[in-house]
Write a protein that holds these residues in place. Structure first.
Motif, PDB file in Angstrom:
ATOM      1  N   ARG A   1      -1.826  11.343   0.151  1.00  0.00           N
ATOM      2  CA  ARG A   1      -0.588  12.113   0.300  1.00  0.00           C
ATOM      3  C   ARG A   1       0.555  11.125   0.549  1.00  0.00           C
ATOM      4  O   ARG A   1       0.516  10.354   1.498  1.00  0.00           O
ATOM      5  CB  ARG A   1      -0.701  13.108   1.443  1.00  0.00           C
ATOM      6  CG  ARG A   1      -1.735  14.207   1.197  1.00  0.00           C
ATOM      7  CD  ARG A   1      -1.825  15.177   2.361  1.00  0.00           C
ATOM      8  NE  ARG A   1      -2.774  16.236   2.071  1.00  0.00           N
ATOM      9  CZ  ARG A   1      -4.082  16.159   2.320  1.00  0.00           C
ATOM     10  NH1 ARG A   1      -4.581  15.056   2.886  1.00  0.00           N
ATOM     11  NH2 ARG A   1      -4.880  17.161   2.022  1.00  0.00           N
ATOM     12  N   GLY A   2       1.556  11.171  -0.324  1.00  0.00           N
ATOM     13  CA  GLY A   2       2.648  10.215  -0.186  1.00  0.00           C
ATOM     14  C   GLY A   2       3.803  10.564  -1.087  1.00  0.00           C
ATOM     15  O   GLY A   2       4.016  11.729  -1.439  1.00  0.00           O
ATOM     16  N   HIS A   3       4.569   9.545  -1.503  1.00  0.00           N
ATOM     17  CA  HIS A   3       5.715   9.716  -2.386  1.00  0.00           C
ATOM     18  C   HIS A   3       5.494   8.873  -3.638  1.00  0.00           C
ATOM     19  O   HIS A   3       4.922   7.782  -3.581  1.00  0.00           O
ATOM     20  CB  HIS A   3       7.003   9.301  -1.679  1.00  0.00           C
ATOM     21  CG  HIS A   3       7.442  10.282  -0.623  1.00  0.00           C
ATOM     22  ND1 HIS A   3       6.851  10.351   0.627  1.00  0.00           N
ATOM     23  CD2 HIS A   3       8.395  11.248  -0.646  1.00  0.00           C
ATOM     24  CE1 HIS A   3       7.427  11.302   1.344  1.00  0.00           C
ATOM     25  NE2 HIS A   3       8.361  11.866   0.594  1.00  0.00           N
ATOM     26  N   TRP A   4       6.030   9.397  -4.769  1.00  0.00           N
ATOM     27  CA  TRP A   4       5.722   8.822  -6.070  1.00  0.00           C
ATOM     28  C   TRP A   4       6.987   8.746  -6.904  1.00  0.00           C
ATOM     29  O   TRP A   4       7.847   9.624  -6.835  1.00  0.00           O
ATOM     30  CB  TRP A   4       4.658   9.670  -6.779  1.00  0.00           C
ATOM     31  CG  TRP A   4       3.557  10.085  -5.839  1.00  0.00           C
ATOM     32  CD1 TRP A   4       3.521  11.209  -5.067  1.00  0.00           C
ATOM     33  CD2 TRP A   4       2.367   9.351  -5.533  1.00  0.00           C
ATOM     34  NE1 TRP A   4       2.387  11.238  -4.295  1.00  0.00           N
ATOM     35  CE2 TRP A   4       1.655  10.097  -4.554  1.00  0.00           C
ATOM     36  CE3 TRP A   4       1.834   8.150  -5.980  1.00  0.00           C
ATOM     37  CZ2 TRP A   4       0.442   9.681  -4.025  1.00  0.00           C
ATOM     38  CZ3 TRP A   4       0.622   7.727  -5.459  1.00  0.00           C
ATOM     39  CH2 TRP A   4      -0.065   8.482  -4.502  1.00  0.00           C
ATOM     40  N   TRP A   5       7.089   7.689  -7.743  1.00  0.00           N
ATOM     41  CA  TRP A   5       8.306   7.499  -8.525  1.00  0.00           C
ATOM     42  C   TRP A   5       8.016   6.579  -9.719  1.00  0.00           C
ATOM     43  O   TRP A   5       7.072   5.784  -9.691  1.00  0.00           O
ATOM     44  CB  TRP A   5       9.402   6.881  -7.651  1.00  0.00           C
ATOM     45  CG  TRP A   5       9.064   5.523  -7.107  1.00  0.00           C
ATOM     46  CD1 TRP A   5       9.335   4.308  -7.671  1.00  0.00           C
ATOM     47  CD2 TRP A   5       8.375   5.232  -5.883  1.00  0.00           C
ATOM     48  NE1 TRP A   5       8.875   3.285  -6.894  1.00  0.00           N
ATOM     49  CE2 TRP A   5       8.275   3.817  -5.781  1.00  0.00           C
ATOM     50  CE3 TRP A   5       7.832   6.015  -4.856  1.00  0.00           C
ATOM     51  CZ2 TRP A   5       7.652   3.191  -4.707  1.00  0.00           C
ATOM     52  CZ3 TRP A   5       7.231   5.391  -3.788  1.00  0.00           C
ATOM     53  CH2 TRP A   5       7.146   3.984  -3.712  1.00  0.00           C
TER      54      TRP A   5
ATOM     55  N   ALA B   1       1.292   5.588  -0.149  1.00  0.00           N
ATOM     56  CA  ALA B   1       0.501   6.537   0.616  1.00  0.00           C
ATOM     57  C   ALA B   1      -0.373   5.770   1.592  1.00  0.00           C
ATOM     58  O   ALA B   1      -0.919   4.711   1.234  1.00  0.00           O
ATOM     59  CB  ALA B   1      -0.356   7.407  -0.304  1.00  0.00           C
ATOM     60  N   GLU B   2      -0.502   6.288   2.794  1.00  0.00           N
ATOM     61  CA  GLU B   2      -1.311   5.640   3.828  1.00  0.00           C
ATOM     62  C   GLU B   2      -0.842   4.201   4.054  1.00  0.00           C
ATOM     63  O   GLU B   2      -1.642   3.296   4.273  1.00  0.00           O
ATOM     64  CB  GLU B   2      -2.794   5.673   3.460  1.00  0.00           C
ATOM     65  CG  GLU B   2      -3.347   7.084   3.259  1.00  0.00           C
ATOM     66  CD  GLU B   2      -4.780   7.076   2.755  1.00  0.00           C
ATOM     67  OE1 GLU B   2      -5.338   5.982   2.525  1.00  0.00           O
ATOM     68  OE2 GLU B   2      -5.362   8.175   2.601  1.00  0.00           O
ATOM     69  N   ASN B   3       0.482   3.982   3.931  1.00  0.00           N
ATOM     70  CA  ASN B   3       1.083   2.659   4.095  1.00  0.00           C
ATOM     71  C   ASN B   3       0.498   1.641   3.118  1.00  0.00           C
ATOM     72  O   ASN B   3       0.369   0.455   3.417  1.00  0.00           O
ATOM     73  CB  ASN B   3       0.916   2.155   5.533  1.00  0.00           C
ATOM     74  CG  ASN B   3       1.893   1.047   5.860  1.00  0.00           C
ATOM     75  OD1 ASN B   3       3.000   1.012   5.312  1.00  0.00           O
ATOM     76  ND2 ASN B   3       1.493   0.126   6.724  1.00  0.00           N
ATOM     77  N   ARG B   4       0.149   2.123   1.930  1.00  0.00           N
ATOM     78  CA  ARG B   4      -0.496   1.280   0.928  1.00  0.00           C
ATOM     79  C   ARG B   4       0.172   1.522  -0.418  1.00  0.00           C
ATOM     80  O   ARG B   4       0.375   2.675  -0.839  1.00  0.00           O
ATOM     81  CB  ARG B   4      -1.987   1.607   0.862  1.00  0.00           C
ATOM     82  CG  ARG B   4      -2.833   0.648   0.045  1.00  0.00           C
ATOM     83  CD  ARG B   4      -4.303   0.955   0.272  1.00  0.00           C
ATOM     84  NE  ARG B   4      -5.185   0.184  -0.574  1.00  0.00           N
ATOM     85  CZ  ARG B   4      -5.628  -1.036  -0.302  1.00  0.00           C
ATOM     86  NH1 ARG B   4      -5.237  -1.613   0.826  1.00  0.00           N
ATOM     87  NH2 ARG B   4      -6.439  -1.675  -1.116  1.00  0.00           N
TER      88      ARG B   4
END
Length: 494
Positions: A13-17, A77-80
């Motif tokens: 779960r994160g941000h994507w671009w 995501a997950e600082n990765r």
């Protein structure tokens, strides 16, 4: 650090671009499922249409499929850092002609631990690959144990110990390839219900190229390891995990900070599902192991054989990875593999010497009417027939082993050729029963496999043991005796 087992589902779960467009990053969830691959579900999304100016001040959308995919997407995501490759939108929903409210994107490959701008960047200095049953196939272990006895009976004592073993290594085309083992130290876990002692060992192949690899080259070598194990164990072997390494980030580290290479985990949908917790293949079910051919010998040979016989190996292993549902498809694949393998081995000269054939062809064309000359030119081919190729393949491995597998070479070659030709030209095998076709496919596949083993240098004694003791090939040999051997004609009554 734990390995990314490909049989386990994952969620990020994160941000994507898109690369370089972090200002339009969208929140969303990337999901990996072993059976379905990778899916990115965005809250929001990006316009998949491309607007073209058809005349001054007038724009229209393009329906080009190329506009509906992204070669690369980035995420955090997950600082990765995460890179998504070959991304294709499969669902986009919006209201009132506004920007997308939600979007689903199918992703082919994910690199967890790095941002790359293109898939062909040569970045990776190491590649680690683990495949099912690699530990068993290596025939060496750091773990050993024994039960003690007294007066011929177990006395309730025993031991499990770890002893270091040497990791075999070889160099092929400048790439240092090693069969590496990892193991945990003995550990006793105390619970309220009792105590459990644990030790774990795993094997993987480590590639260390002289120059950094691209992702494609790393994936090709992972496939080579998988194919070798699938051939050696006579069953489809799934990838357990693939991990890539590259130099650490170029930034200032505090004095004394432990600097390690960056580790990148590779995720992609697998054709063969891995089952790491299943019991290992028994030795008698393997065609060969490192006991018969040491790793430092078999890997260079496999690289040569695979380069020479790539198409044939892919076809015959394809029957294990994704078997055809119908016997007709298996027949065409098996005979195609035999023909391609024989052509690659280059063991037979054309039926007619090239100079004689050229002279004969020229004479025939001179006496052929003009309106038929093109047809005759296309039909005149100095090619070895499938039947001749099958006969020849039966002679190349150990003669005693092949004598048991194919007791009547002429009958097998005839039945298989007739079945292939009838299926190709008429759509059905009119001269053979379904049982004969099934056995012909099994025998032809086994003959191709035995020729690959011969090319790898599997000893003749081991080839005989395979036909005599391997459950599947032993049964195939028995069926060949029953269905593909000429029966003596009954005597006429006196």
């Amino acid at each position: 650090m734990s390995k990314p087992l490909l049989n386990e589902s994952r969620v990020w779960r994160g941000h994507w671009w898109p690369p370089g467009e972090q200002d339009v990053a969208m929140p969303g969830t990337l999901t990996y499922r072993p059976d379905k691959g990778l899916t990115l579900e965005l809250i929001g999304g990006w316009d998949t249409k491309v607007w073209e100016e058809v005349r001054p001040g007038v724009f229209e959308t393009s329906d080009s499929e190329d506009s509906r995919r992204w070669p690369v997407l980035h995420g955090l995501a997950e600082n990765r850092e995460i890179t998504l490759l070959d991304c294709l939108p499969t669902h986009t929903a919006s209201r009132n002609f506004g920007p997308p409210d939600e979007q689903t994107i199918h992703v082919l490959t994910v690199l967890s631990g790095i941002h790359v701008d293109t898939a062909d960047q040569a970045l990776f200095t190491e590649c680690h690959v683990a495949v099912e049953d690699l530990t068993m196939w290596s025939q060496s272990s750091v773990i050993s144990g024994s039960l003690r006895t007294k007066e011929g009976r177990r006395n309730g004592t025993g031991y499990i110990v770890t002893e270091p073993v040497e990791d075999p290594s070889t160099i092929v085309n400048g790439v240092v390839t090693s069969l590496v083992h990892e193991h945990t130290l003995p550990h006793v876990e105390n619970t309220r219900g009792g105590s459990v002692g644990r030790m774990r060992e795993t094997r993987f192949v480590r590639f260390q190229p002289s120059e950094p690899w691209s992702l494609q080259i790393a994936q090709e070598h992972a496939k080579m390891v998988q194919d070798l194990l699938s051939l050696a164990l006579n069953r489809p072997c799934g990838l357990l995990w693939t991990r890539l390494r590259m130099p650490p980030e170029e930034r200032d580290y505090p004095e004394g900070y432990p600097i390690r290479d960056r580790e990148i985990d590779l995720y992609a949908q697998q054709i063969v599902p891995a089952e790491p917790s299943a019991k290992a293949v028994r030795n008698r079910h393997a065609l060969f192991t490192c006991e018969h051919l040491p790793f430092e010998e078999v890997w260079p040979r496999w690289c040569e054989v695979r380069e020479q016989c790539l198409r044939a190996a892919d076809m015959i292993l394809g029957l294990r990875y994704a078997p055809a549902r119908f016997i007709e498809g298996r027949l065409l694949t098996a005979t195609g593999a035999a023909e391609v393998l024989h052509r690659a081995l280059g063991k037979v000269s054309p039926p007619i010497p090239a100079d004689e054939f050229s002279a004969m062809r020229r004479t025939l064309l001179e006496h052929t009417p003009d309106k038929y000359r093109t047809w005759v030119r296309q039909k005149l081919r100095n090619e070895v027939t499938l039947k001749d190729r099958l006969r020849d393949l039966a002679k190349l491995p150990d003669s005693e082993a092949m004598g048991h597998l194919v007791p009547d070479v002429e009958c097998w070659a005839t039945v298989t050729t007739q079945a292939r030709n009838d299926l190709t030209h008429e759509g059905h095998t009119r001269r053979q029963s379904i049982d004969e076709v099934i056995v012909a496919v099994k025998v032809t596949s086994a003959v191709v496999v035995m020729n690959l083993l011969e090319a790898l240098g599997v000893p003749s004694e081991r080839q005989r043991e395979i036909i005599r003791d391997h459950p599947e090939l032993c049964h195939t040999a028995q069926q060949a005796h029953d269905y593909l051997a000429s029966k003596p004609s009954p005597r006429e009554p006196v």
